[in-house]
Write an enzyme that holds these catalytic residues in place. Structure first.
Site, short mmCIF file in Angstrom:
data_model
loop_
_atom_site.label_atom_id
_atom_site.label_comp_id
_atom_site.label_asym_id
_atom_site.label_seq_id
_atom_site.Cartn_x
_atom_site.Cartn_y
_atom_site.Cartn_z
N GLU A 128 36.30 33.17 31.01
CA GLU A 128 36.29 34.22 32.04
C GLU A 128 36.49 33.62 33.43
O GLU A 128 37.13 34.23 34.29
CB GLU A 128 34.98 35.01 31.99
CG GLU A 128 34.81 35.84 30.74
CD GLU A 128 35.85 36.96 30.65
OE1 GLU A 128 37.04 36.65 30.39
OE2 GLU A 128 35.48 38.13 30.83
N THR A 181 41.58 41.37 37.77
CA THR A 181 40.14 41.31 38.08
C THR A 181 39.94 40.73 39.48
O THR A 181 39.12 41.22 40.25
CB THR A 181 39.42 40.43 37.03
OG1 THR A 181 39.70 40.96 35.74
CG2 THR A 181 37.92 40.40 37.24
P1 ADP Z 1 40.84 41.86 31.45
O1 ADP Z 1 39.94 42.56 32.42
O2 ADP Z 1 41.60 42.83 30.60
O3 ADP Z 1 40.15 40.79 30.65
P2 ADP Z 1 41.66 39.89 33.30
O4 ADP Z 1 42.48 40.18 34.50
O5 ADP Z 1 40.22 39.55 33.44
O6 ADP Z 1 41.89 41.10 32.29
O7 ADP Z 1 42.27 38.66 32.51
C1 ADP Z 1 43.59 38.54 32.29
C2 ADP Z 1 44.09 37.22 32.90
O8 ADP Z 1 43.70 36.14 32.07
C3 ADP Z 1 45.59 37.23 32.99
O9 ADP Z 1 45.97 36.63 34.21
C4 ADP Z 1 46.01 36.37 31.84
O10 ADP Z 1 47.23 35.69 32.06
C5 ADP Z 1 44.86 35.37 31.70
N1 ADP Z 1 44.71 34.85 30.31
C6 ADP Z 1 44.74 33.57 29.93
N2 ADP Z 1 44.58 33.48 28.60
C7 ADP Z 1 44.44 34.72 28.12
C8 ADP Z 1 44.24 35.26 26.82
N3 ADP Z 1 44.19 34.48 25.73
N4 ADP Z 1 44.10 36.58 26.72
C9 ADP Z 1 44.16 37.38 27.79
N5 ADP Z 1 44.35 36.94 29.05
C10 ADP Z 1 44.49 35.61 29.23
#
Ligand code: ADP
Length: 307
Positions: A128, A181
């Site tokens: 995260e 986020t």
């Molecule tokens: P959510 O709230 O849906 O989790 P976030 O914005 O917190 O979305 O996270 C997405 C970010 O994390 C994107 O920038 C994405 O490229 C990165 N990321 C890296 N690895 C992953 C993964 N395995 N799955 C999803 N997002 C990923």
């Protein structure tokens, strides 16, 4: 080669009043992952389907979370990770959390469970941190423990699994716009007034009590956010119309899922949740935006093995 296939669930964090501390786990929305122990030391992402995401271990949350686990494990182990993405990144239903949680849960199984669920939460939080710059636990905790979870404290980490009233059903509207986020964190203020704080902690207490005693009316009254929602909702087209429509059809409460843009509505019973889904479909069709709607029971188990 020892291999495990898991369902890595989507999650709804915050639940209106519980910014960064409350979350719950969905049952019908999630990714699949295949994780293997291999003879060649090191963590590799070997396949990603369904989304364009980094294959580099240090840039993918699944890789980073597993490396945090292996650092504590202290032995040179080989891990290969395949990710079959169904939850879109930046959806606000815990796309990054699903990958982090799914990966560490699977590796812990493959190693015969050396770590407790709370330790797994700590490893997943490293993922995260990579995704949003902030090691929050409100998505990874429900993804790993299932049901509803409360982060009572971040330092030291203290995660409480709450009761899941059996009739609660979630309707989630996901507008296909990306709200990162990190962006939605930048609109919130870092100070709150005492008046707002009193309202908010009253609601958090009410929601926790409502979940524990299965008092659906109390759950509904407590699903209120006077601090974050007024600021963040401006990033979500037609948020107010959606909320009013969901409540009019009988939802107990409605708010922003995580950092948005997804909107959740919690209902008592599948019939109401489906009615809410129908009305959200009608309301959002008028925006001309692409969107998805999910209806899901609460998954009390969290990440689980599948065939
Ligand atoms: P959510 O709230 O849906 O989790 P976030 O914005 O917190 O979305 O996270 C997405 C970010 O994390 C994107 O920038 C994405 O490229 C990165 N990321 C890296 N690895 C992953 C993964 N395995 N799955 C999803 N997002 C990923």
């Amino acid at each position: 080669m020892k291999t495990i296939k898991v369902f890595a669930p989507a999650t709804v964090a915050n639940l209106s009043c519980g910014f960064d501390v409350l979350g719950c786990c969905l049952d019908t929305v999630g990714d699949e992952m295949v994780i293997s122990l291999t003879s060649e030391a090191g963590v590799k992402i070997t396949k990603i389907e369904g989304a364009i995401l980094p294959m580099d271990t240090h840039k993918n949350v699944a890789g980073v979370a597993v490396e945090a686990l292996l650092k504590k494990y202290g032995k040179d182990i080989g891990i290969e990770i395949e990710i079959y993405k169904k939850i879109k990144a930046g959806s606000g239903i815990g796309s990054s959390a699903a990958s982090s949680a799914g990966a560490v849960w699977a590796v812990n199984q493959l190693l015969n469970q050396p770590f407790s669920p709370q330790e797994l939460v700590e490893f997943a939080m490293e993922g995260e941190k990579l995704a949003s710059g902030n090691a929050h636990a409100d998505n990874v905790a429900p993804a790993l423990l299932g049901g509803f979870t409360l982060v009572r404290s971040y330092d030291p980490l203290d995660i409480i699994k709450l009761n899941t009233p059996k009739d609660l059903v979630m309707t989630v509207l996901h507008p296909q716009i990306e709200v990162k986020t990190s962006d939605s964190r930048s609109v919130i203020k870092h100070t709150v007034s005492l008046k707002q704080a009193i309202q908010q902690w009253g609601n958090v207490g009410g929601l926790v009590a409502g979940l524990c005693t299965e008092d659906y009316s109390l759950i509904g009254r407590s699903l209120e956010d006077v601090i974050i929602e007024p600021l963040r909702s401006i990033l979500i087209p037609e948020f107010t119309a959606v909320k009013e429509a969901a409540i009019a059809k009988g939802a107990l409460g409605c708010g922003i899922s995580g950092s948005g843009p997804s909107i959740f509505a919690l209902s008592k019973g599948i019939e109401t949740a489906n009615l809410v889904a129908e009305t959200l479909q009608k309301t959002y069709s008028k925006t001309g935006l692409e969107f998805d709607i999910h209806v899901s029971k609460i998954n009390n188990q969290g990440v689980k093995t599948i065939d």
